[in-house]
Write an enzyme that holds these catalytic residues in place. Structure first.
Site, PDB file in Angstrom:
ATOM      1  N   LYS A  79       0.845  -1.203   0.000  1.00 54.91           N
ATOM      2  CA  LYS A  79       0.000   0.000   0.000  1.00 54.91           C
ATOM      3  C   LYS A  79       0.878   1.249   0.000  1.00 54.91           C
ATOM      4  O   LYS A  79       1.940   1.258   0.651  1.00 54.91           O
ATOM      5  CB  LYS A  79      -0.899  -0.024   1.239  1.00 54.91           C
ATOM      6  N   SER A 154      -9.735   1.905   3.008  1.00 52.57           N
ATOM      7  CA  SER A 154      -8.935   2.698   2.121  1.00 52.57           C
ATOM      8  C   SER A 154      -7.908   1.893   1.301  1.00 52.57           C
ATOM      9  O   SER A 154      -7.377   2.409   0.331  1.00 52.57           O
ATOM     10  CB  SER A 154      -8.169   3.752   2.934  1.00 52.57           C
ATOM     11  N   SER A 178      -9.773  -0.502   7.131  1.00 53.98           N
ATOM     12  CA  SER A 178      -9.248  -0.371   5.770  1.00 53.98           C
ATOM     13  C   SER A 178      -8.598  -1.606   5.180  1.00 53.98           C
ATOM     14  O   SER A 178      -8.259  -1.607   3.993  1.00 53.98           O
ATOM     15  CB  SER A 178      -8.248   0.774   5.701  1.00 53.98           C
TER      16      SER A 178
HETATM   17  N1  GLN Z   1     -12.964   4.142   6.605  1.00 57.25           N
HETATM   18  C1  GLN Z   1     -12.284   4.521   7.802  1.00 57.25           C
HETATM   19  C2  GLN Z   1     -11.866   5.968   7.730  1.00 57.25           C
HETATM   20  O1  GLN Z   1     -12.103   6.573   6.726  1.00 57.25           O
HETATM   21  C3  GLN Z   1     -11.126   3.627   8.056  1.00 57.25           C
HETATM   22  C4  GLN Z   1      -9.934   4.005   7.298  1.00 57.25           C
HETATM   23  C5  GLN Z   1      -8.752   3.167   7.630  1.00 57.25           C
HETATM   24  O2  GLN Z   1      -8.858   2.129   8.260  1.00 57.25           O
HETATM   25  N2  GLN Z   1      -7.599   3.662   7.238  1.00 57.25           N
HETATM   26  O3  GLN Z   1     -11.330   6.500   8.659  1.00 57.25           O
END
Ligand code: GLN
Length: 486
Positions: A79, A154, A178
């Site tokens: 990532k 994400s 994410s």
């Molecule tokens: N969807 C969550 C957020 O926007 C989790 C994101 C993540 O785990 N990086 O904060």
């Protein structure tokens, strides 16, 4: 069968036993990427030249009879918020568009030490803020099961890379879901380890008390193989736990007889799609048929976890992202008259809308007039949620909940309403708030053919237990064998 479609374990064995060369493996995966990347958009950077060079070195070693490591020659994706020495690490943001780290994250070092080859860096929501990968500044990533749908986020790029056989496994980061949520949207296995089990050194911070690096893999066994390599104490990360390194594959027993599995009925009642609920109920039935004891548990404060998460995460983000001022770090505006102007314009140009929204929200909840009402209260509720889990684990060995309330939605469906997007995280954020390990594995498909995941949560540092349950579920269901028709 094409080489790219094999599992991580199988390809590692084929390389070691010299049934295939590392070059053949790289040719296969990169040709798959060449073929699918334009449609799917999983990668933001490919590191082809370096990958072949590393492949050659490893092959020479192997031919000379030397050891090449547990992942010797296996191509992996990373990532783009995990630092890679000499390779752009953008966080899918204009702010870091040209950032080239001069060091590796510890996880990358660990992978390379075991012979893994980095294929490239994967797309993500900007600074890991989002649930659909739509906030990426760089490109759109599409779900391999239906390209009109988002891959989740994400870590959407990593999930798509693994689900479309464009990598044998991938790393992601999970601050509030994410890894697990895109894994469930794309029908792959996503593991978020216990906070502290895997070093965060070199992970670009979003919300430091919640962030955790974990894995995407094609199955539970490959997940264990990846965890073997990335887990372990790191003195460069002060939150890293001193846990003895283990062979997690030893936990892969096809047996959950008498395991007590907790079901938090009240938490999984509202706001969930009917077909997802049906798959969840079927999952519970499968566990029961396999000899597990289903126990009903209360997670009374879990319903507050979304509010708690979005206060704590944004507060930490507002502080972590303060460093991007165009001077010390990040994009520098060319349009300024004085210093304040430079800060302002650099941040205005460098950050996208969602990142700005969160910085503002976080600054607000930390401001002196509202600190007690929001931030402090969120920290108190965080403790109550942790206690909820503690009590639950007196009654059960693991908890089963859905990974997300819906299957992957269409592009644009939720991006205009941030609150709706945040609601997708309801089942994943409690795990980060408490710092527990969680895994999402394939558990069905809806009537449109979109994947559904099921999530297991276990007590601190009991990844073996988690993997055993997930493995048993996987071995006794068919969902993992169904691949996207891309
Ligand atoms: N969807 C969550 C957020 O926007 C989790 C994101 C993540 O785990 N990086 O904060």
């Amino acid at each position: 069968m094409d080489l790219y479609s094999l599992s991580l374990k199988d390809i590692a064995q084929k390389i070691k036993s010299k049934q295939v060369t590392i070059k053949e493996v790289l040719d296969s995966v990169y040709s798959r990427i060449d073929e699918k990347e334009e449609v799917l958009g999983a990668y933001v950077t490919l590191t082809k030249e370096a990958a072949y060079k590393k492949g050659e070195e490893l092959q020479k070693k192997l031919d000379a009879g030397e050891a090449i490591g547990a992942l010797g020659g296996v191509p992996i994706a990373i990532k783009d918020n995990i630092c890679t020495d000499g390779v752009k690490t953008t966080c899918a943001s204009r702010m870091l568009e040209d950032f080239v780290p001069i060091y590796n994250a510890t996880v990358v070092d660990r992978l390379e030490k075991q012979g893994a080859i980095i294929l490239g860096k994967t797309n993500m929501d900007e600074f890991a803020m989002g649930s659909s990968t739509e906030t990426s500044y760089i490109k759109k990533t599409k779900n391999a099961w239906n390209t009109e749908h988002v891959p989740g986020g994400s870590s959407g790029g990593s999930a798509v890379a693994v689900s479309a056989d464009m990598a044998y496994a991938a790393l992601g980061s999970d601050t509030g879901g994410s890894i697990r949520q895109p894994a469930s949207y794309c029908s792959v296995v996503g593991l978020k380890p216990t906070y502290g089990l895997v070093s965060r050194y070199g992970l670009i911070a979003y919300a430091s008390s919640l962030d955790q690096i974990g894995t995407f893999a094609k199955n539970v066994e490959d997940t264990a193989l990846m965890l073997n390599v990335i887990a372990g104490h790191d003195k460069k990360d002060t939150t890293s736990a001193c846990i003895k390194e283990k062979d997690y594959t030893k936990a892969l027993l096809n047996d959950i007889k008498n395991k007590r599995i907790g079901v938090p009925d009240a938490f999984v009642k509202d706001g969930i799609n009917e077909e997802v609920k049906q798959a969840y109920d079927n999952g519970i039935k499968t566990l029961e048929d396999l000899g597990a004891k289903i126990v009903h548990i209360d997670l009374d404060y879990a319903k507050y976890s979304l509010a708690t998460y979005y206060i704590i995460a944004t507060a930490e983000a507002s502080s972590n992202l303060g460093r991007y001022d165009g001077i010390r770090y990040g994009h520098r505006s060319e349009d300024f008259e004085d210093l304040i102007d430079l800060y302002k314009n650099s941040r205005t140009e460098g950050f996208g809308e969602e990142v700005k929204r969160r910085i503002m929200l976080g600054t607000y909840v930390l401001s002196s007039g509202y600190y007690d009402a929001y931030y402090k209260r969120a920290q108190c509720v965080r403790t109550l949620i942790i206690e909820d889990f503690k009590k639950a684990f007196e009654k059960c060995d693991a908890i089963v909940i859905p990974t997300a309330p819906h299957t992957a939605f269409k592009f644009g469906e939720k991006s205009t309403n941030p609150l709706e997007m945040y609601l997708e995280d309801i089942y994943t954020v409690p795990v980060n708030i408490a710092g527990l390990p969680g895994i999402s594995i394939p558990a069905g498909f809806d009537s449109k053919g979109m994947p559904i995941g099921i999530q297991f949560i276990s007590n601190y540092f009991t990844e073996e237990n988690l993997l055993q349950i997930a493995y048993t579920f996987e071995q006794n269901t068919e969902f993992n064998n169904i691949k996207p028709n891309i």
